[in-house]
Design an enzyme around this catalytic site. Structure first.
Site, PDB file in Angstrom:
ATOM      1  N   GLY A 225       0.763  -1.200   0.021  1.00  0.00           N
ATOM      2  CA  GLY A 225      -0.030  -0.268   0.021  1.00  0.00           C
ATOM      3  C   GLY A 225       0.849   1.313   0.017  1.00  0.00           C
ATOM      4  O   GLY A 225       0.142   2.306   0.086  1.00  0.00           O
ATOM      5  N   GLU A 259       4.406  -6.271   1.389  1.00  0.00           N
ATOM      6  CA  GLU A 259       3.928  -6.898   0.206  1.00  0.00           C
ATOM      7  C   GLU A 259       3.439  -5.490  -0.840  1.00  0.00           C
ATOM      8  O   GLU A 259       2.329  -5.537  -1.142  1.00  0.00           O
ATOM      9  CB  GLU A 259       2.471  -7.590   0.551  1.00  0.00           C
ATOM     10  N   PRO A 260       4.439  -4.759  -1.124  1.00  0.00           N
ATOM     11  CA  PRO A 260       4.225  -3.748  -1.877  1.00  0.00           C
ATOM     12  C   PRO A 260       4.007  -4.394  -3.369  1.00  0.00           C
ATOM     13  O   PRO A 260       4.794  -4.987  -3.987  1.00  0.00           O
ATOM     14  CB  PRO A 260       5.703  -2.801  -1.887  1.00  0.00           C
ATOM     15  N   GLY A 261       3.068  -3.525  -4.030  1.00  0.00           N
ATOM     16  CA  GLY A 261       2.855  -3.836  -5.520  1.00  0.00           C
ATOM     17  C   GLY A 261       3.233  -2.500  -6.148  1.00  0.00           C
ATOM     18  O   GLY A 261       4.371  -2.333  -6.742  1.00  0.00           O
ATOM     19  N   ARG A 262       2.488  -1.620  -5.889  1.00  0.00           N
ATOM     20  CA  ARG A 262       2.490  -0.205  -6.862  1.00  0.00           C
ATOM     21  C   ARG A 262       3.755   0.254  -6.627  1.00  0.00           C
ATOM     22  O   ARG A 262       4.445   0.842  -7.372  1.00  0.00           O
ATOM     23  CB  ARG A 262       1.211   0.650  -6.297  1.00  0.00           C
ATOM     24  N   TYR A 302     -11.330   4.077 -11.482  1.00  0.00           N
ATOM     25  CA  TYR A 302     -11.044   4.700 -10.250  1.00  0.00           C
ATOM     26  C   TYR A 302     -11.186   6.147 -10.365  1.00  0.00           C
ATOM     27  O   TYR A 302     -10.866   6.899  -9.477  1.00  0.00           O
ATOM     28  CB  TYR A 302      -9.864   4.395  -9.715  1.00  0.00           C
ATOM     29  N   CYS A 329     -16.000   1.573 -27.628  1.00  0.00           N
ATOM     30  CA  CYS A 329     -17.342   2.104 -27.691  1.00  0.00           C
ATOM     31  C   CYS A 329     -18.180   1.993 -26.396  1.00  0.00           C
ATOM     32  O   CYS A 329     -19.083   1.326 -26.042  1.00  0.00           O
ATOM     33  CB  CYS A 329     -18.329   1.002 -28.533  1.00  0.00           C
ATOM     34  N   GLU A 330     -17.580   3.088 -25.275  1.00  0.00           N
ATOM     35  CA  GLU A 330     -17.989   3.374 -23.960  1.00  0.00           C
ATOM     36  C   GLU A 330     -17.757   4.707 -23.703  1.00  0.00           C
ATOM     37  O   GLU A 330     -16.403   5.263 -24.337  1.00  0.00           O
ATOM     38  CB  GLU A 330     -17.417   2.528 -22.932  1.00  0.00           C
ATOM     39  N   TYR A 358      -1.285  -2.204 -12.046  1.00  0.00           N
ATOM     40  CA  TYR A 358      -2.715  -2.511 -12.150  1.00  0.00           C
ATOM     41  C   TYR A 358      -2.985  -1.734 -13.543  1.00  0.00           C
ATOM     42  O   TYR A 358      -3.959  -1.084 -13.414  1.00  0.00           O
ATOM     43  CB  TYR A 358      -3.252  -1.535 -10.913  1.00  0.00           C
TER      44      TYR A 358
HETATM   45  C1  LIG Z   1      -3.210  -5.334  -3.447  1.00  0.00           C
HETATM   46  C2  LIG Z   1      -2.730  -5.737  -1.992  1.00  0.00           C
HETATM   47  C3  LIG Z   1      -1.130  -5.484  -1.861  1.00  0.00           C
HETATM   48  C4  LIG Z   1      -0.490  -4.372  -2.695  1.00  0.00           C
HETATM   49  O1  LIG Z   1      -0.972  -3.204  -2.666  1.00  0.00           O
HETATM   50  P1  LIG Z   1      -0.147  -2.087  -3.308  1.00  0.00           P
HETATM   51  O2  LIG Z   1      -1.059  -0.926  -3.104  1.00  0.00           O
HETATM   52  O3  LIG Z   1      -0.021  -2.369  -4.868  1.00  0.00           O
HETATM   53  O4  LIG Z   1       1.144  -1.848  -2.533  1.00  0.00           O
HETATM   54  C5  LIG Z   1      -0.646  -6.034  -0.724  1.00  0.00           C
HETATM   55  N1  LIG Z   1      -1.357  -6.735   0.137  1.00  0.00           N
HETATM   56  C6  LIG Z   1      -2.609  -7.138  -0.004  1.00  0.00           C
HETATM   57  C7  LIG Z   1      -3.216  -7.971   0.919  1.00  0.00           C
HETATM   58  C8  LIG Z   1      -3.348  -6.475  -1.071  1.00  0.00           C
HETATM   59  O5  LIG Z   1      -4.572  -6.895  -1.063  1.00  0.00           O
END
Ligand SMILES: *Cc1c(COP(=O)(O)O)cnc(C)c1O
Length: 404
Positions: A225, A259-262, A302, A329-330, A358
């Site tokens: 997050g 658990e970073p993604g973004r 979003y 077409c939206e 994402y």
């Molecule tokens: C989506 C998610 C993440 C990653 O979120 P980011 O905003 O991309 O860092 C980590 N943990 C859990 C449980 C998630 O659902």
């Protein structure tokens, strides 16, 4: 910038580009911030699940946070070790749980009491002890966008503190469950440290009260997050993030997981799309490009902001307000509304930023548009990491069922 033009010519558009050097820097910054303790960064695969992206993070030492058995298999295929993979998500099927146990991944993150019973049953059938963690919902407002807030009781994620405690006791008393971790994730695109710290404090208190019950938590998972710069956000510094978490542990001996993604991938990514036409409806100016909401849906889904630049235009060129829209077409098919851009011509190249998380993962074949190619830029060289989908790919699962 001419680099973008060269790559657009070489691979065609629309196109995703990912800067692997940038991903490496982000990973190293975060790892460095946590170095005073044992830590495992589990890349949230859902952000960008291209195999080469997963492998890139895996090679740097990252584990993976997966939300389906499909993502677990991606991580394993990309060479990530099973003992660095965790399985999260509110709705896991029995089959997925079973396969995750057979693959002997690090742990399964539980999100409900009902799920605990399913995991126990699957472990029993396999005569295994399932390592589990429980996602606690600390009921704290992360002050982010409501669609990506997850840490309030009104959200579907995790369990409250009392339920968590009851579940830990159940797990401890089961021959088939081994409670090794605790988890919270209060939302995405977090730019305020205080809510994270508050959540961490609540969860670390729970860890201490579990210790009294002889339940020894080894993995303290602070979720993902971390916010990134889409526009002009003030961001949390990795060092401050780590220090805030450390300050809530009061000497607990745990491995920090996150658990970073973004944070790891979003700003490594660029979506390249070419101008098809301009048109004016009444007073309204539209720039119509070859990419659409099926390729990159965040603005439509979003109302997310993504910075857009046109290549090869001078900064002092005259601009006017326009919507940048795709061919789907939206009415919801747009990348930006009412932004100031100079007049464009056919084949001008637009760069949509922050497109590494994402974006490709949420793409679809809507309007029978093939998913676009993905390219990695790594130490000055570029290589294809996913080829463009063609028409045959799109009908492959249907054509054998055509009746005369
Ligand atoms: C989506 C998610 C993440 C990653 O979120 P980011 O905003 O991309 O860092 C980590 N943990 C859990 C449980 C998630 O659902």
């Amino acid at each position: 910038m001419t680099r973008f033009q060269t790559l657009a010519d070489k691979y065609d558009t629309p196109l995703y580009l990912y800067d692997f050097d940038y991903m490496r820097e982000q990973y190293n910054k975060l790892k460095e911030a946590f170095r005073a303790k044992k830590s495992l960064i589990c890349y949230a695969v859902k952000a960008n699940s291209n195999l080469s992206v997963i492998k890139h993070f895996g090679d740097l030492g990252a584990g993976c946070d997966c939300v389906s058995i499909g993502e677990i298999k991606r991580a394993l295929t990309a060479g990530v070790k099973n003992y660095k993979i965790i399985f999260s998500g509110v709705g896991k099927k029995d089959e997925e749980i079973k396969e995750a146990l057979q693959k002997d991944i690090l742990l399964i993150n539980l999100e409900s009491e009902a799920e605990l019973a399913r995991v126990e049953e699957q472990a029993k059938l396999l005569d295994k002890e399932a390592r589990i963690s429980i996602r606690v919902n600390p009921n704290i407002d992360p002050q982010t966008h409501p669609y990506i807030s997850t840490g309030l009781h009104e959200n579907k994620f995790g369990v409250d503190l009392d339920t968590a405690k009851r579940m830990y006791i159940k797990a401890k008393n089961s021959n088939f469950l081994d409670p090794v971790g605790i988890h919270f994730h209060i939302g995405s695109q977090l730019t305020q440290l205080e809510p994270i710290k508050e959540a961490s404090e609540v969860v670390s208190d729970l860890v201490r009260s579990l210790k009294v019950l002889k339940i020894d938590i080894k993995f303290f998972d602070i979720g993902g997050g971390l916010g990134i710069q889409y526009d002009d956000e003030t961001l949390i510094k990795p060092y401050d993030y780590a220090q805030a978490i450390f300050s809530t542990l009061h000497g607990l001996d745990v491995t920090i997981m996150c658990e970073p993604g973004r944070y790891l991938s979003a700003n490594s990514g660029y979506f390249l799309t070419k101008v098809l036409y301009e048109k004016v409806n009444g007073e309204k100016r539209f720039v119509i490009v070859d990419g659409g909401m099926n390729d990159l849906i965040r603005p439509s889904l979003y109302n997310a902001y993504h910075k857009i630049e046109i290549l090869g235009k001078d900064a002092d060129e005259e601009t006017s307000d326009c919507d940048v829209v795709g061919p789907v077409c939206e009415s919801g098919d747009f990348f930006a509304k009412n932004i100031a851009l100079p007049f464009t011509q056919h084949d001008d190249l637009l760069v949509i930023k922050s497109a590494g998380a994402y974006c490709a993962t949420m793409s679809s074949n809507y309007n029978t548009r093939g998913r676009v190619a993905e390219v990695a830029i790594d130490s000055q060289s570029d290589r294809l990491i996913r080829r463009r989908e063609n028409f045959e790919d799109m009908i492959a699962l249907e054509k054998d069922y055509l009746k005369d």
